[in-house]
Design an enzyme around this catalytic site. Structure first.
Site, PDB file in Angstrom:
ATOM      1  CB  SER A   1      45.986 -44.419   0.306  1.00  0.00           C
ATOM      2  OG  SER A   1      47.182 -44.343  -0.436  1.00  0.00           O
TER       3      SER A   1
ATOM      4  CE  LYS B   1      41.152 -39.767   0.496  1.00  0.00           C
ATOM      5  NZ  LYS B   1      42.567 -39.498   0.374  1.00  0.00           N
TER       6      LYS B   1
ATOM      7  CG  HIS C   1      43.100 -43.450   3.673  1.00  0.00           C
ATOM      8  ND1 HIS C   1      42.035 -43.624   2.826  1.00  0.00           N
ATOM      9  CD2 HIS C   1      44.111 -42.952   2.922  1.00  0.00           C
ATOM     10  CE1 HIS C   1      42.392 -43.268   1.595  1.00  0.00           C
ATOM     11  NE2 HIS C   1      43.634 -42.855   1.633  1.00  0.00           N
TER      12      HIS C   1
HETATM   13  C1  LIG Z   1      43.401 -38.736  -0.563  1.00  0.00           C
HETATM   14  C2  LIG Z   1      44.728 -38.517   0.042  1.00  0.00           C
HETATM   15  C3  LIG Z   1      45.320 -37.251   0.030  1.00  0.00           C
HETATM   16  C4  LIG Z   1      44.742 -36.098  -0.740  1.00  0.00           C
HETATM   17  O1  LIG Z   1      43.622 -35.562  -0.127  1.00  0.00           O
HETATM   18  P1  LIG Z   1      42.567 -34.751  -1.004  1.00  0.00           P
HETATM   19  O2  LIG Z   1      41.821 -33.940  -0.036  1.00  0.00           O
HETATM   20  O3  LIG Z   1      41.741 -35.786  -1.707  1.00  0.00           O
HETATM   21  O4  LIG Z   1      43.372 -33.931  -1.975  1.00  0.00           O
HETATM   22  C5  LIG Z   1      46.508 -37.078   0.704  1.00  0.00           C
HETATM   23  N1  LIG Z   1      47.092 -38.109   1.345  1.00  0.00           N
HETATM   24  C6  LIG Z   1      46.580 -39.346   1.357  1.00  0.00           C
HETATM   25  C7  LIG Z   1      47.273 -40.443   2.092  1.00  0.00           C
HETATM   26  C8  LIG Z   1      45.371 -39.591   0.687  1.00  0.00           C
HETATM   27  O5  LIG Z   1      44.867 -40.816   0.671  1.00  0.00           O
END
Ligand SMILES: *Cc1c(COP(=O)(O)O)cnc(C)c1O
Length: 387
Positions: free
Chosen positions: A181, A241, A209
């Site tokens: 991330s 995302k 991602h």
């Molecule tokens: C954003 C993210 C999460 C968490 O997801 P949410 O739905 O925002 O709680 C988990 N793992 C990674 C690698 C992330 O970037």
């Protein structure tokens, strides 16, 4: 003895400020799109994870409005009580088909999905192998499960191999981000899958991602490498995302999903996602499936940025994804760079420890299919004037 008091909290906050690690929120008053309003000022944003620009897609919004009429706002209960709407069920079936697995299960957030899977599968005495740069939720999941956590050097399959060789507990799970991330690089999933086979461990990929964004059809980092459910039995993807919505899912075998329904506490003890949001997400998934031009455009924008930055002598990382960090080093310098960019109308957030390692504070630039080539050039010009 340290005691809890407002004075002791205030003192700790002051210390945090002195180290330039104080976190504060910027208020977005426009739409959550590339052009928005931050603290009252119009900006061009390069720090959202809405990589395909679907958060503001007119079809998604129209479906959300209609579904709110039809279904209401909240689901009113957890899935196992009375919150499991037919829209949840339909999206689960569509997600399972999309990633070619027997079943998928919706979770309210990706954070909870990670906690849920790992704590349902592992317990005291079991082993969880984690990349050092895994997302915070995967680190927290290890604590909730009480399994032993063994961290290996980032993307270092030799280190993972030797970790797996020295330990032979009953249940073993390797978990990694698909796309990291804060760095944007992709995990060496084929090598990890073959190590798992060699050492009789299972693999879980957190593709927050990658899902919707990587792979010809948007299948994510597994599609990128051509891996299937034998290679990676547990796939976690998020819907907030690349899909521009909210929520998350876990996909895998029927036995895995039934185990999660029975045992994953962050699944069982929480309110189901708002059904109208889920209905809108079905439209996002359709757009991801049917319109690959967003991924193509995103990739060409990434290449334009990397080419332009290299010409300006800006040091980039090896990332080829929509996450393009520029490592600054010290936290105050990263904050300063972010503030300077903001004053020229470009919004890029500074990421500091402990989110990233000490001395590697950075500007985390992300791209969206809604950006234009002109936007990339604007960013490059602002970076040239700032760095
Ligand atoms: C954003 C993210 C999460 C968490 O997801 P949410 O739905 O925002 O709680 C988990 N793992 C990674 C690698 C992330 O970037």
């Amino acid at each position: 003895m340290p005691s809890l008091s407002n004075e002791s909290l205030q003192a700790a906050l002051e210390q945090r400020k002195e180290k330039h690690l104080y976190r504060s929120r910027k208020i977005v008053s426009g739409r959550h799109s590339i052009e928005t309003i931050i603290d009252g000022v119009p900006v061009l944003s390069f720090c959202s994870n809405d990589y395909l620009g679907l958060a503001t897609h007119p079809n998604v919004i129209k479906v959300l409005q209609q579904a709110a009429e039809d279904l209401g706002l909240g689901s009113g209960a957890s899935h196992l009580v009375s919150g499991h709407n037919h829209t949840h069920h339909a999206l689960e079936e569509e997600l399972a088909e999309f990633v070619q697995r027997e079943r998928a299960l919706l979770f309210s957030t990706g954070y909870m999905a990670n906690l849920g899977v790992i704590s349902a599968l592992l317990g005291r005495g079991d082993c969880l192998y984690e990349d050092r740069l895994n997302h915070a939720s995967l680190l927290d999941a290890a604590r909730l499960s009480m399994a032993q956590r063994l961290r290996y050097t980032h993307n270092d399959t030799q280190a993972l191999d030797s970790r797996l060789s020295t330990n032979n507990q009953s249940k073993r799970l390797i978990v990694t981000d698909g796309v990291f991330s804060m760095d944007g690089d992709i995990a060496p999933l084929p090598e990890i899958a073959s190590l798992a086979r060699k050492h009789e461990a299972w693999v879980m990929v957190d593709d927050a991602h990658g899902f919707g964004v990587l792979g010809k059809n948007g299948g994510g980092s597994l599609e990128h490498f051509g891996l299937n459910s034998d290679d990676v039995p547990i796939l976690m993807g998020t819907l907030g995302k690349g899909l521009g919505s909210f929520g998350a899912f876990v996909a895998g075998s029927n036995a895995l999903i039934e185990t999660l329904i029975q045992q994953a506490r962050p699944y069982i003890y929480t309110t189901a996602l708002p059904p109208a949001v889920v209905q809108a997400t079905r439209t996002s998934l359709k757009l991801v499936t049917e319109e690959s031009w967003r991924r193509d455009k995103l990739n060409s924008l990434i290449q334009r940025f990397r080419h332009g930055a290299q010409q300006l002598g800006i040091t980039l990382t090896a990332s080829n994804t929509a996450i393009q960090p520029i490592i600054i080093g010290q936290s105050d310098a990263a904050l300063q760079a972010s503030d300077t960019l903001l004053s020229s109308g470009i919004f890029v957030s500074a990421i500091r420890p402990p989110t990233v390692a000490e001395g590697s504070a950075r500007l985390r630039i992300t791209f969206s299919a809604n950006h234009s080539e002109g936007h990339i050039d604007q960013l490059l010009l602002a970076l040239e004037n700032t760095l």
